[in-house]
Each structure stands twice: as C-alpha cells, then as structure tokens.
Design a protein around this motif. Structure first.
Motif, short mmCIF file in Angstrom:
data_model
loop_
_atom_site.label_atom_id
_atom_site.label_comp_id
_atom_site.label_asym_id
_atom_site.label_seq_id
_atom_site.Cartn_x
_atom_site.Cartn_y
_atom_site.Cartn_z
N ARG A 193 -5.57 -6.23 -4.92
CA ARG A 193 -5.00 -5.74 -6.17
C ARG A 193 -3.55 -6.21 -6.25
NH1 ARG A 193 -8.41 -2.41 -8.66
NH2 ARG A 193 -10.08 -1.49 -7.40
N GLN A 200 0.85 -1.19 0.00
CA GLN A 200 0.00 0.00 0.00
C GLN A 200 0.88 1.25 0.00
OE1 GLN A 200 -3.57 -0.02 0.21
NE2 GLN A 200 -3.39 2.14 -0.28
N GLY A 206 -7.89 -4.69 -1.63
CA GLY A 206 -8.98 -4.33 -2.53
C GLY A 206 -10.13 -3.66 -1.79
N ASP A 207 -11.21 -3.41 -2.49
CA ASP A 207 -12.36 -2.70 -1.91
C ASP A 207 -13.40 -3.64 -1.32
OD1 ASP A 207 -11.18 -0.34 -2.74
OD2 ASP A 207 -12.21 -0.38 -4.69
#
Length: 394
Positions: A65, A33, A58-59
């Motif tokens: 990701r 990150q 990820g979300d």
C-alpha cells in the motif's frame, strides 16, 4: 539545539533521470507501518521533494500500500515516486512484479534489470477525460501569462485523470514552452477549482517525442522536473483524440529547462485500459565532507573558493545568528558549502553530516538540506557547480 522532527528513514531517488543530477527527486519511506498522517506530512515537508512515498505492507505477496505526500497535501497517485519506490524495493528484494495499492486504485509495476541499472514500468488506472470551460481556460492562460494564440489549436484544453487529475494545455512552439513564468497563486486557484494537481503543459514535437513542463503549485512546488502521472494522463488524452493508438510508444522530455533533464517512456494501452509509463531511478548521492579539500580557516580577511572548471563561478554568503536554524536550501546544480565560522550539522533526508569550523561540504544537486544544531554565529560560502577540481584557500 534543533531536534529533527522525525526518525523515519528516508531513501531519496532521482526518477526518470537522464544523467546524474537529472530526474525528479522522490523520498521513499520503506517502513511506514503505523505512521500517522500528520507524521507523513511532516516527513514530506522535511524532505522537500515534490512527493514522498510511504510504504505499508499489503495483504498478499509482492503487494504494497502506498501513500504519497507533497510538502503541502496528500495526493492520490504519484508516478515518479511509484517508479522510485518499486526500484527501492527491487534493490532489496528479489521482486520483479509488484502491485501498488494506491488511493487511485491498483497499479501493477514490472521491474527490468538493464545494463544501466533497474528500470520500472507501471500501468495506470484507465484514464478519464473531461472538457474545460472557456472561462477556466482563460483564467489558466492569465495565470500562465500566455495569450490564446500561444496554444496549439489541434489540442483542446482538457482535464485527464490517470490516477491524479492534470490540466492539459498544448503550446504551439517549443520557445513559448521554454519561457515559463507564471503566477503561482493564480494558477494554484485555477487548478484547485478543477480539483487538478498540476498543469501538464506540452509541445508536440513528433509522434515519438513530446516536451512538457509541469507546474505544481497545489503541492507547494513551482515545477516538477518529471511527472509520471501527468505522462500517463497525456497518453490517455492523446489516445482519446486519436493522435495516438494502442501500441504506440513515445518519450516525454521534461525538466530540460530546469537543468534536470528527464525522459519518461509512455506506451498506449488498448481502449479502456491504462497507460504504461516507464523509466529508471537511481539513488541520490548523499551529502558528504570533502576531506581532500582541506579546511577553510576563518580569518578577518575575505574568504573565497577557487573553482578550476568554471570561471564564472557564483558565490553567495549568508550568516545565521546564535541558535538559529538555516531554512531549506533549494538548488539545481551541485553545491559546496565552506563553513567559515562556528559549527553546525548539515541535515538531509538521507542522513546528517557534521560541519565543524572550516569544513568543506558537498551537497548533490536536488538534495534538500538545511543547517541545524548551530552552536554559535557562523557564515558559509555557497558555491554552485561540479565538485571535481574544487579547492579552498584563505
């Protein structure tokens, strides 16, 4: 004193390995990150594996990701690093169904807990196939130092993209595949013209077994011992030709001629769907001091290592001047260093090992490494072979 270029923690896994020392090493940075691209590339160069994967949350739950970097370039998708990353995540968290969001698209991964450890299976994006012009095929053959008669006429040359692009060429015999000796720069030029990452060279043994080799000059790597994205591309290619049908399974044997045997499972999906690629990954053994081997006392006489299991032991020597830094040392077998003069630190992606005067060091096969923090002139003996039964004498 040489400082490390990054503080990122890298986990190193061997993906698709048959046994210890097999498979394709992949670096995994589980917390990338906020890491800039230039740092990712620097880490990938330091690791020296064909790809290093960088994980960004990820979300959604169980979604990540991924970005993949070779020592030279970012790649849109990497199969063996995906397998390694999924297993690294599953070892730390109770996650058996994971979604990887890559530049190539959404890639679901399933984890299976088996007696021999964790296995992972990813399903690629739907493959696309394009033909290759005759002049490009001719240029590829020239770069490979192959003749047109070396090819298997049942399988036309093609480029297949199942997340990343691969030039696919079928060779007529296993012996021709084993004698791979290609022009690195010339093949890199051919692949770059095709916007392809590697050449997937294969021999069709049977409907259940294929043998492949995978040059990767575009990424600065002579050859991959296991390439999951190329296996997915090969599955899509065989489905396209009608050689394989939905539901069929086969094994790609790769890395055998490199001394790093790998097995890649492939299952053919329905038309218009992705190809499922499966295999195991194990954490690479770290470098360490062999404390039970004693110390190697530097003297003016010759130094040597006696190996109890290999009479044909190969020993090489090299020296590093004061303040110098040893370059990356690739190898395909277990390796033992005996530091005979001076002192240094052995750097690896997974940690550093102090190397005082006379230390005996063990480096597992495939682990990128170099000497740093060299404080005076020193020399080493480099020994290739299994570590068991090794002892040092003066």
């Amino acid at each position: 004193m040489e400082e490390e270029s990054t503080v990122a923690r890298v986990e190193l896994y061997e993906a698709f390995a048959v046994d210890a020392g097999g498979g394709n090493p992949a670096g995994v940075v589980l917390d990338a990150q906020g890491m800039p691209e230039r740092e990712m590339l620097t880490v990938a160069r330091d690791v020296g594996a064909s790809e290093t994967a960088f994980v960004i949350p990820g979300d959604a739950p169980h979604t990540y990701r991924l970005r993949y970097f070779s020592p030279e370039v970012e790649v849109p998708f990497c199969g063996h690093a995906t397998i390694a990353t999924a297993i690294a995540i599953a070892e730390r968290r109770d996650e058996d169904d994971i979604v990887m969001l890559t530049r190539a698209g959404r890639v679901p991964v399933q984890i299976e807990r088996c007696p021999d450890g964790l296995h992972a299976a990813f399903t690629s994006v739907p493959p696309t196939i394009t033909t290759v012009p005759d002049d490009i095929v001719a240029a590829a053959l020239t770069a490979l130092r192959w003749e047109p008669d070396d090819l298997d006429s049942r399988f036309p040359a093609a480029v297949c993209d199942a997340g990343s692009r691969h030039l696919i060429l079928a060779v007529g015999t296993r012996e021709r595949l084993a004698r791979l000796d290609y022009d690195f720069d010339a093949l890199r030029t051919v692949l770059s013209e095709l916007d392809a990452m590697t050449a997937q060279l294969f021999w069709f043994d049977s409907g259940r077994d294929l043998h492949s080799r995978n040059p990767f000059p575009v990424g600065g790597i002579v050859e991959d011992p296991a390439t999951g994205s190329a296996a997915a591309a090969l599955g899509g290619y065989l489905r396209h030709l009608g050689v394989a049908k939905p539901g069929d399974r086969f094994v790609v044997h790769q890395g055998v001629d490199m001394g790093r045997p790998s097995k890649i499972g492939v299952r053919i999906g329905e038309s218009g769907q992705g190809i499922t690629v499966s295999g195991r990954a194990v954490r690479a053994e770290p470098a360490r001091r062999l404390d039970d081997a004693g110390q190697f006392q530097p003297t003016s006489t010759a130094h040597y290592v006696e190996h109890l299991w290999r009479p044909d032991l190969s020993v090489g020597t090299y020296s590093i001047p004061n303040g110098g830094v040893d370059g990356q040392q690739p190898h395909s077998e277990d390796e033992i260093y005996i530091v005979t003069a001076g002192a240094a630190t052995l750097w690896t992606p997974t940690g550093t090992v102090p190397a005082p005067i006379g230390a005996v060091l063990f480096v597992p096969a495939g682990l990128p490494h170099r000497f740093v923090d060299v404080d005076e002139d020193f020399a080493t003996l480099v020994v290739f072979g299994p570590a068991e039964g090794t002892r040092a004498r003066t």
